[in-house]
Write an enzyme that holds these catalytic residues in place. Sequence first.
Site, PDB file in Angstrom:
ATOM      1  N   ARG A   1       0.827  -1.156   0.028  1.00  0.00           N
ATOM      2  CA  ARG A   1       0.007  -0.045  -0.031  1.00  0.00           C
ATOM      3  C   ARG A   1       0.815   1.286  -0.111  1.00  0.00           C
ATOM      4  O   ARG A   1       0.579   2.264  -0.577  1.00  0.00           O
ATOM      5  CB  ARG A   1      -0.866  -0.088   1.182  1.00  0.00           C
ATOM      6  CG  ARG A   1      -1.631   1.153   1.303  1.00  0.00           C
ATOM      7  CD  ARG A   1      -2.624   1.300   2.557  1.00  0.00           C
ATOM      8  NE  ARG A   1      -3.341   2.336   2.473  1.00  0.00           N
ATOM      9  CZ  ARG A   1      -4.337   2.509   3.461  1.00  0.00           C
ATOM     10  NH1 ARG A   1      -4.648   1.538   4.215  1.00  0.00           N
ATOM     11  NH2 ARG A   1      -4.956   3.899   3.565  1.00  0.00           N
TER      12      ARG A   1
ATOM     13  N   TYR B   1     -14.166  10.563  -1.760  1.00  0.00           N
ATOM     14  CA  TYR B   1     -12.762  10.121  -2.594  1.00  0.00           C
ATOM     15  C   TYR B   1     -13.175  11.143  -4.063  1.00  0.00           C
ATOM     16  O   TYR B   1     -12.128  11.069  -4.870  1.00  0.00           O
ATOM     17  CB  TYR B   1     -13.263   8.691  -3.388  1.00  0.00           C
ATOM     18  CG  TYR B   1     -12.973   7.886  -2.243  1.00  0.00           C
ATOM     19  CD1 TYR B   1     -11.649   7.218  -2.074  1.00  0.00           C
ATOM     20  CD2 TYR B   1     -13.986   7.190  -1.322  1.00  0.00           C
ATOM     21  CE1 TYR B   1     -11.146   6.281  -1.160  1.00  0.00           C
ATOM     22  CE2 TYR B   1     -13.252   6.308  -0.401  1.00  0.00           C
ATOM     23  CZ  TYR B   1     -11.964   5.885  -0.273  1.00  0.00           C
ATOM     24  OH  TYR B   1     -11.571   4.982   0.654  1.00  0.00           O
TER      25      TYR B   1
ATOM     26  N   HIS C   1     -16.513   4.225  -4.454  1.00  0.00           N
ATOM     27  CA  HIS C   1     -15.404   5.189  -4.267  1.00  0.00           C
ATOM     28  C   HIS C   1     -15.643   6.323  -5.411  1.00  0.00           C
ATOM     29  O   HIS C   1     -14.809   6.908  -5.783  1.00  0.00           O
ATOM     30  CB  HIS C   1     -14.152   4.801  -4.253  1.00  0.00           C
ATOM     31  CG  HIS C   1     -13.701   3.847  -2.951  1.00  0.00           C
ATOM     32  ND1 HIS C   1     -12.393   3.478  -2.557  1.00  0.00           N
ATOM     33  CD2 HIS C   1     -14.546   3.694  -2.059  1.00  0.00           C
ATOM     34  CE1 HIS C   1     -12.688   2.665  -1.434  1.00  0.00           C
ATOM     35  NE2 HIS C   1     -13.821   2.932  -0.976  1.00  0.00           N
TER      36      HIS C   1
ATOM     37  N   CYS D   1     -19.154  -1.478   0.953  1.00  0.00           N
ATOM     38  CA  CYS D   1     -18.555  -0.202   1.399  1.00  0.00           C
ATOM     39  C   CYS D   1     -19.035   0.525   2.728  1.00  0.00           C
ATOM     40  O   CYS D   1     -20.288   0.528   2.700  1.00  0.00           O
ATOM     41  CB  CYS D   1     -18.006   0.694   0.259  1.00  0.00           C
ATOM     42  SG  CYS D   1     -17.119   1.927   0.460  1.00  0.00           S
TER      43      CYS D   1
END
Length: 421
Positions: free
Chosen positions: A90, A244, A194, A164
């Site tokens: 990540r 986002y 997102h 989500c």
Amino acid sequence: MKLTVVGGGSTYTPELVDGFARLRDTLPVRELVLVDLAAERLELVGGLARRIFARQGHPGRVVTTDDLDRAVEDADAVLLQLRVGGQAARNEDETWPLECGCVGQETTGAGGLAKALRTVPVVLDIAERVRRANPRAWIIDFTNPVGIVTRALLQAGHRAVGLCNVAIGFQRRFADLLGVAPVDVHLDHVGLNHLTWETAVRLGGPEGENVLPKLLAEHGEGIADALHLPRAVLDRLGVVPSYYLRYYYAHDEVVRELRTKPSRAVEVAEMERQLLKLYADPALDEKPELLARRGGAYYSEAAVDLAAALLGGGGSPYQVVNTYNNGTLPFLPDDAVVEVQAAMGPQGAAPLPVPEVDPLYAGLMANVTAYEHLALEAALRGGRDRVFRALLAHPLIGQYEYAEVLTDRLIAHNREHLAWA
């Protein structure tokens, strides 16, 4: 019922376990199996999970194992919360795209593509083993990028729904601002994972009064601050975008910010170190306050609600999930995966009708849907050219010089996870 959590050694897991313990009347779990290859982490998390169940008087048992086939045997539902490559991968996803002036983020842009390429083959292998063990089991995917991963699962014929926590976070926040119970707040939530907008906030259900104008008038400043967007942007849009969307609406500003501080992965890795130290304390029998800073707020409530609906034991009749479009948004292909309100039950998700979508949002959705199609092709079939095409299609990249450089860097940073590289 038996539930299995793949990636059960995650520091997220106590949040999930706390929800199972508190909401046992909604989702009566007889056996909770946590499976993970990271043995030391798994035992720490598993020990805390057992203590949480014991503290709250939950009669179910918690099992830990590194044997996936044993873990999914006879499971009614399997929850996926994987991070292939861990926080180290990540950190790279959030770092090397910045070198080209592009957002470095783990679920969107070049970093999001890298995560998809690492993740999709692993998830599909797990899903096949679930299908062999119990073809009727539901797979609940919380693994990012949720839209691409869920599309891969559905395309392969699995009984899967993507989940989500963005929508449930908005629901809880709006309910608090309105002074009502969360169950009374229904969101007209539309988009892709997102990449979503709250186009209406209704009281009482899908046909209820739209109080979004009231929310923006009375609480617009606070909502905008939480999204790190100017209040004027929300006023002009008349909707509430997911946080986002800041990567799209303020891309260059975000890149400048990200270049001045450690990556989120570095912050999370330190939190995880602290959390695991807390989990090792045999006196700890509840989720620690620090876990709230880790992310995934309300994950447990959303997961319990979804699992209960899919397994026929209850749950909210309408939930925001990731599932096939199937005409819900007519400007997208039927096999695109959208994130919308759906009627939920043992047969899965049936998206509710969506009012006509403003071209301002529909255009971006169509662009990102095309990228997700190409990203999944790259994840399934490999090859430098497919990676390049996906990057070139992404609206946060879109220039061939950037796509060329980012393709080489993506492959270089992920070679050990790419069978074709």
